[in-house]
Design a protein around this motif. Structure first.
Motif, short mmCIF file in Angstrom:
data_model
loop_
_atom_site.label_atom_id
_atom_site.label_comp_id
_atom_site.label_asym_id
_atom_site.label_seq_id
_atom_site.Cartn_x
_atom_site.Cartn_y
_atom_site.Cartn_z
N LEU A 78 0.81 -1.21 0.00
CA LEU A 78 0.00 0.00 0.00
C LEU A 78 0.85 1.27 0.00
O LEU A 78 0.45 2.29 -0.56
CB LEU A 78 -0.92 0.00 1.24
N VAL A 79 2.03 1.20 0.62
CA VAL A 79 2.91 2.36 0.68
C VAL A 79 3.72 2.53 -0.60
O VAL A 79 4.02 3.66 -1.02
CB VAL A 79 3.84 2.26 1.91
N LEU A 80 4.07 1.43 -1.24
CA LEU A 80 4.92 1.48 -2.43
C LEU A 80 4.40 2.43 -3.52
O LEU A 80 5.20 3.20 -4.08
CB LEU A 80 5.12 0.07 -3.00
N PRO A 81 3.10 2.43 -3.84
CA PRO A 81 2.63 3.37 -4.87
C PRO A 81 2.90 4.84 -4.53
O PRO A 81 3.13 5.65 -5.43
CB PRO A 81 1.12 3.09 -4.93
N VAL A 82 2.90 5.17 -3.25
CA VAL A 82 3.22 6.55 -2.84
C VAL A 82 4.70 6.82 -3.05
O VAL A 82 5.08 7.88 -3.57
CB VAL A 82 2.83 6.77 -1.35
N LEU A 83 5.54 5.87 -2.68
CA LEU A 83 6.98 6.03 -2.86
C LEU A 83 7.34 6.16 -4.34
O LEU A 83 8.29 6.87 -4.70
CB LEU A 83 7.73 4.84 -2.25
N LEU A 84 6.59 5.47 -5.19
CA LEU A 84 6.86 5.52 -6.63
C LEU A 84 6.61 6.90 -7.24
O LEU A 84 7.10 7.20 -8.32
CB LEU A 84 6.01 4.47 -7.36
N LYS A 85 5.85 7.73 -6.55
CA LYS A 85 5.58 9.08 -7.03
C LYS A 85 6.75 10.03 -6.74
O LYS A 85 6.75 11.16 -7.21
CB LYS A 85 4.31 9.62 -6.39
N SER A 86 7.71 9.56 -5.97
CA SER A 86 8.87 10.38 -5.62
C SER A 86 10.00 10.15 -6.61
O SER A 86 9.88 9.36 -7.56
CB SER A 86 9.33 10.04 -4.20
N LYS A 87 11.12 10.81 -6.36
CA LYS A 87 12.30 10.64 -7.21
C LYS A 87 13.26 9.58 -6.66
O LYS A 87 14.38 9.43 -7.15
CB LYS A 87 13.03 11.97 -7.34
N LEU A 88 12.81 8.83 -5.66
CA LEU A 88 13.66 7.80 -5.06
C LEU A 88 13.92 6.67 -6.05
O LEU A 88 13.06 6.31 -6.85
CB LEU A 88 12.98 7.24 -3.81
N SER A 89 15.10 6.11 -5.97
CA SER A 89 15.45 4.91 -6.74
C SER A 89 15.21 3.71 -5.84
O SER A 89 15.90 3.53 -4.83
CB SER A 89 16.92 4.97 -7.17
#
Length: 260
Positions: free
Chosen positions: A18-29
């Motif tokens: 559930l958290v991964l889709p939010v992280l994917l919106k960032s510039k994190l690799s």
């Protein structure tokens, strides 16, 4: 200092998924470190590394990573020790343990006493206890903010929230949103805690742990009211907005209706 290369352990679990889709919106690799036996699938932008979850394998998986985020579930927390050791051995700059508070999913997953299917709420100790909650989206935004404020958050317990509320306040929002009166069942936190310990002793870690968390969150001792925690709530420092109980209830109900 900003941390950008991030390895996630438990990315396919209840919280991680559930958290991964939010992280994917960032510039994190992002790199998902998963077990060799796992068949979990991830978006193409997420690198996948398989491991036997032993020290050598995990150390190799974490090399070159700025931070490791653990999202291991309660049933796998026994593995977190070796994950930490591997992060240290690999020279990782930051480790974020799997400690995301008590309400890490939604209001209708059981821990807060609301059963959407039967329109029933179990009020613990009268439902008046204040508790602090974060939505999974807020957890994701908080992780991004912590990593981008790496110097300020180093070696700190960072408290964030969506809101602090009570079961009775949530019940009012639910009844207004549904236009229905819900059935109320009264419960005692002592009984819930005792049942939790019993289940844990029987080896039922998941249900036992959930009961203990529910008693801690909703019991009259108000152990999860973070209003006056040492160091304060970090929302303002991390640029995180407060959220609304009423709006979150509406969102959950709309999502549930769409799935029917």
């Amino acid at each position: 200092m900003s941390l950008e290369n991030i390895a996630i352990v438990g990315a396919s679990g209840n919280l991680g998924a559930l958290v991964l889709p939010v992280l994917l919106k960032s510039k994190l690799s992002l790199t998902a470190v998963i077990r060799e036996t796992s068949s979990a699938k991830f978006p193409g932008s997420v690198k996948i590394v398989k491991s036997d979850f032993k020290l050598g394998s995990l150390t190799e998986a974490f090399k070159g990573q700025d931070a490791v985020i653990s999202m291991l579930p309660i049933t796998a927390l026994g593995d977190q020790g070796v994950v930490i050791e591997a992060a240290i051995a690999a020279g990782v700059k930051r480790f974020i343990p799997s400690e995301y508070g008590s309400d890490s999913t939604t209001f209708f997953q059981g821990l807060t006493g609301f059963d959407l299917t039967t329109k029933t709420v179990t009020l613990v100790d009268g439902g008046k206890t204040r508790f602090t909650a974060s939505t999974v989206a807020q957890i994701g935004r908080a992780l991004i903010a912590v990593l981008s404020h790496a110097t300020e958050t180093a070696n700190r317990v960072v408290f964030v929230e969506s809101f602090t509320t009570t079961q009775l306040e949530v019940l009012t929002a639910v009844e207004e949103a549904t236009g229905e009166k819900w059935k109320v069942v009264d419960a005692n936190s002592k009984d819930i805690r005792a049942e939790g310990f019993k289940k844990m002793e029987e080896g039922n870690i998941l249900e036992g742990g959930a009961a203990l968390i529910q008693a801690a969150v909703l019991g009259k001792e108000a152990l999860e009211d973070h209003t006056h925690v040492k160091g304060g709530i970090w929302n303002d420092r991390l640029g995180l907005k407060q959220e609304s109980v009423e709006e979150e209830v509406k969102r959950i109900l709309q999502t549930a209706t769409a799935k029917q």
